[in-house]
Design an enzyme around this catalytic site. Structure first.
Site, short mmCIF file in Angstrom:
data_model
loop_
_atom_site.label_atom_id
_atom_site.label_comp_id
_atom_site.label_asym_id
_atom_site.label_seq_id
_atom_site.Cartn_x
_atom_site.Cartn_y
_atom_site.Cartn_z
N GLU A 1 -3.51 -2.31 3.52
CA GLU A 1 -4.86 -2.58 4.02
C GLU A 1 -4.79 -3.88 4.83
O GLU A 1 -4.18 -4.85 4.36
CB GLU A 1 -5.79 -2.76 2.80
CG GLU A 1 -7.25 -2.88 3.11
CD GLU A 1 -7.98 -1.53 3.18
OE1 GLU A 1 -7.33 -0.46 3.14
OE2 GLU A 1 -9.21 -1.57 3.29
N GLU B 1 -5.45 -2.45 -9.42
CA GLU B 1 -5.22 -3.33 -8.27
C GLU B 1 -6.55 -3.70 -7.64
O GLU B 1 -7.50 -2.91 -7.69
CB GLU B 1 -4.39 -2.61 -7.19
CG GLU B 1 -2.98 -2.34 -7.61
CD GLU B 1 -2.21 -1.49 -6.59
OE1 GLU B 1 -1.05 -1.16 -6.87
OE2 GLU B 1 -2.78 -1.17 -5.53
N PHE C 1 0.40 -1.88 -0.67
CA PHE C 1 0.30 -1.30 -2.01
C PHE C 1 1.14 -0.05 -2.24
O PHE C 1 1.17 0.47 -3.34
CB PHE C 1 -1.17 -1.04 -2.39
CG PHE C 1 -1.97 -0.29 -1.35
CD1 PHE C 1 -1.82 1.06 -1.20
CD2 PHE C 1 -2.88 -0.97 -0.56
CE1 PHE C 1 -2.57 1.75 -0.27
CE2 PHE C 1 -3.64 -0.29 0.39
CZ PHE C 1 -3.48 1.08 0.54
N LYS D 1 -9.27 -3.82 -4.94
CA LYS D 1 -9.60 -2.95 -3.81
C LYS D 1 -10.11 -3.85 -2.68
O LYS D 1 -11.21 -4.39 -2.75
CB LYS D 1 -10.67 -1.92 -4.19
CG LYS D 1 -10.99 -0.96 -3.05
CD LYS D 1 -12.02 0.07 -3.47
CE LYS D 1 -12.16 1.21 -2.47
NZ LYS D 1 -12.42 0.80 -1.10
P1 ATP Z 1 -14.03 3.45 0.66
O1 ATP Z 1 -15.12 3.84 1.57
O2 ATP Z 1 -14.44 3.29 -0.77
O3 ATP Z 1 -13.19 2.32 1.17
P2 ATP Z 1 -12.21 5.40 1.71
O4 ATP Z 1 -12.86 6.67 2.08
O5 ATP Z 1 -11.86 4.41 2.75
O6 ATP Z 1 -13.08 4.70 0.57
P3 ATP Z 1 -10.59 6.07 -0.47
O7 ATP Z 1 -9.23 6.60 -0.57
O8 ATP Z 1 -11.68 6.90 -0.99
O9 ATP Z 1 -10.83 5.69 1.03
O10 ATP Z 1 -10.68 4.64 -1.21
C1 ATP Z 1 -9.61 3.79 -1.22
C2 ATP Z 1 -9.51 2.93 0.03
O11 ATP Z 1 -9.48 1.57 -0.35
C3 ATP Z 1 -8.21 3.18 0.75
O12 ATP Z 1 -8.34 4.17 1.75
C4 ATP Z 1 -7.82 1.82 1.30
O13 ATP Z 1 -8.25 1.71 2.65
C5 ATP Z 1 -8.59 0.83 0.47
N1 ATP Z 1 -7.79 -0.01 -0.44
C6 ATP Z 1 -8.00 -1.33 -0.63
N2 ATP Z 1 -7.17 -1.82 -1.54
C7 ATP Z 1 -6.38 -0.81 -1.97
C8 ATP Z 1 -5.33 -0.69 -2.93
N3 ATP Z 1 -4.92 -1.72 -3.65
N4 ATP Z 1 -4.77 0.54 -3.09
C9 ATP Z 1 -5.19 1.60 -2.38
N5 ATP Z 1 -6.18 1.55 -1.47
C10 ATP Z 1 -6.79 0.36 -1.26
#
Ligand code: ATP
Length: 562
Positions: free
Chosen positions: A304, A251, A345, A253
């Site tokens: 998101e 998916e 998502f 991001k």
């Molecule tokens: P990052 O700093 O890389 O955004 P994070 O610490 O916010 O990471 P992680 O779980 O490590 O959180 O990375 C995934 C993040 O990406 C999720 O917390 C969410 O906010 C975001 N995101 C964006 N698109 C998606 C998606 N399709 N599925 C899941 N998470 C998504």
């Protein structure tokens, strides 16, 4: 329970630094708490007055605390401020001046934890005319009955800064030690899971008495925030398939902020961030989309929210949308200037039923059925399911071309696990080396940067403590129109100042920043034993707190990998 008994525990926790000792102290206390009627004391143990999902805030400024101290001790506000500058902690000031006062007056009733909770829990609801006086009365009533030690902890609780260094992990272990066998692995997992789904330590503690099975029955409740599932990193397409299995879902991001959409049985819609902050008021547009575009009486949906330019419709960087998260006024104006699109998502609860154990592919199917997609309002994450490396790689490139952060890759059969960074899904971003770290100190600049805080000491986390990993002074801009500026950062840090020494200030560890760097080296200069080389601040992370920052183990791992 006598409040002094709780203060005794605070003090022990404050003076013992090892996690093992802290767990032991807490576990002994919790054993005693089992026979208490009200288990709300467990909130006070965490320096809180409500469960974690409930984000009513005490909302007391340091100014008001100083006034209340002045009223209860008879010392002038100016004098109190002088002590504060010297000690850097209003709790210690309260202890000192209450001790002085006590020598002349003896009348005091004994404070109970119930009384402290009753008074503090009244504070957030106070609004409108006469609020300050009412707040002062509630606080002063406690302070006039408090011993010096009690005054110290009342003040620290009021300011949400208990300084006893016990994190959620220690409390979890202590609950296990108090209610189960220390070696019982299943118990640790059950306690943690029950917390992640309920975000209420009191409930978890009550259930823990009744056993693992009772903990496992902890259900989701729409309207009550749950911890979101997080995703570890993968570096490339091979690793993506190796970890997430074949076929896997890929998916986009999206770069916005995580939002959990909750709809309660009674129709009430609430939005929570990953820090469990209720942001429903700030996003009336999203509430409307949820109402109009998602079928169902009750649900919890994960997604998101991404800001976009109202004219060009292009996605905007997270930095801009973060203004809307914090905004308490002019909400409608901002809604027009910075509209958001909600990208969904996952779904973990629907029409009275929990789906956290259901496979991801089934959860996605439900989403597809219940969401009426509408561009610029609410859509589902763009997704492909494939077992082909080339196809996945192409999709990754498409995401990058469209300005997304990268891809998420998800195991189709995996359940949802609230609160964990577990391998049920991964993030795949272009080679990046960055950590989220918290600012603990800052320094004023010189020359044309005089008056601004321009160099920041940043720290990682380790067993409830913060350890420094270096100083950063690049990444921020001199001109405000170019992005995050020194001026803005100075404005953000100033209210958090705890102590000043020459040009250096110590700040409350509240501001989390993303820091990129070239590599890591060993360094005796910083308390972590490591330093980031060529660090640069890329953005502020207003949706993070110290629980979310990088850990010492992650730093060590990166150091080893070179
Ligand atoms: P990052 O700093 O890389 O955004 P994070 O610490 O916010 O990471 P992680 O779980 O490590 O959180 O990375 C995934 C993040 O990406 C999720 O917390 C969410 O906010 C975001 N995101 C964006 N698109 C998606 C998606 N399709 N599925 C899941 N998470 C998504």
């Amino acid at each position: 329970m006598k409040y002094s008994d709780l203060c005794e525990i605070y003090e022990q926790l404050e003076t013992h630094s090892s996690r093992l000792e802290k767990t032991e102290i807490l576990a002994e206390f919790l054993k005693k708490l089992k026979s208490e009627k009200s288990k709300e004391i467990i909130y006070l143990l965490q320096g809180r007055i409500f469960p974690d999902y409930d984000n009513r805030e005490i909302g007391i400024s340091t100014q008001l605390v100083m006034k209340a101290l002045s009223r209860s001790t008879g010392m002038s506000a100016g004098e109190i401020e002088k002590h504060w500058k010297k000690l850097g902690d209003l709790g210690l000031v309260a202890e000192l001046i209450t001790a002085k006062k006590r020598q002349s007056t003896l009348s005091s009733s004994q404070l109970t934890t119930e009384k402290v909770l009753i008074n503090l829990q009244k504070l957030p609801a106070l609004e409108g005319k006469g609020t300050v006086d009412k707040k002062m009365a509630l606080i002063s009533e406690l302070l006039t009955s408090a011993s010096p030690k009690e005054a110290k902890y009342i003040i620290r609780t009021l300011l949400s800064d208990l300084r006893i260094g016990t994190g959620a992990g220690t409390l979890r272990d202590a609950i296990v030690w108090a209610c189960f066998d220390k070696e019982d692995k299943a118990a640790y997992e059950a306690v943690q899971e029950a917390y992640d789904t309920s975000t209420d330590w009191k409930l978890v503690f009550e259930k823990a008495h009744k056993g693992v099975e009772e903990l496992q029955k902890t259900g989701l409740t729409p309207g009550q925030a749950v911890k979101v599932m997080l995703y570890p990193k993968v570096a490339n397409v091979e690793e993506a398939f190796k970890r997430a299995g074949k076929p896997a879902a890929f998916e986009f991001k999206y770069d916005g902020f995580r939002v959990m959409l909750n709809k309660e049985e009674n129709g009430k819609i609430k939005l929570f961030t990953r820090r469990l902050d209720n942001v429903s008021r700030q996003f009336p547009d999203v509430i409307k989309y949820v109402k109009e575009n998602i079928k169902g009486k009750s649900f919890i949906i994960d997604g998101e929210a991404v800001g976009y330019d109202p004219v060009t419709k292009k996605y905007r960087p997270f930095q801009e949308i973060s203004q809307r998260i914090k905004r308490k006024y002019d909400i409608e104006k901002l809604e027009k200037e910075l509209p958001v699109e909600v990208i969904l998502f996952d779904v973990i609860y629907y029409e009275g039923k929990s789906y956290i154990k259901a496979p991801f592919k089934e959860r996605r199917k439900i989403l597809e059925k219940i969401v009426k997609q509408q561009k610029h309002k609410v859509i589902l994450a763009e997704q492909i399911i494939t077992e082909n490396e080339k196809e996945a790689q192409k999709f990754f490139e498409k995401a990058m071309e469209e300005g997304q952060e990268g891809l998420m890759v998800k195991n189709l059969e995996a359940p949802y696990k609230p609160g964990s960074r577990i391998g049920y899904g991964y993030k795949w971003k272009p080679e990046d080396r960055d950590f989220d770290l918290v600012i603990t100190e800052a320094e004023y600049g010189t020359g044309k940067r005089a008056g601004w805080l321009t160099s920041y000491t940043v720290a990682c986390g380790h067993e409830g403590k913060l350890l420094e990993v270096g100083k950063v002074s690049t990444g921020l801009k001199e001109k405000e129109e170019e992005g995050l500026s020194f001026k803005e950062m100075t404005k953000i840090l100033k209210p958090l100042i705890e102590k000043e020494e020459g040009r250096t200030i110590k700040v409350k560890p509240k501001i989390v920043v993303a820091v990129t760097y070239q590599n890591i080296q060993k360094s005796p200069t910083y308390s972590s034993g490591f330093a980031l080389r060529f660090p640069r601040i890329t953005r502020i992370r207003p949706d993070r707190n110290t629980e979310d920052i990088a850990t010492l183990n992650e730093i060590k791992k990166d150091y080893k990998e070179g």
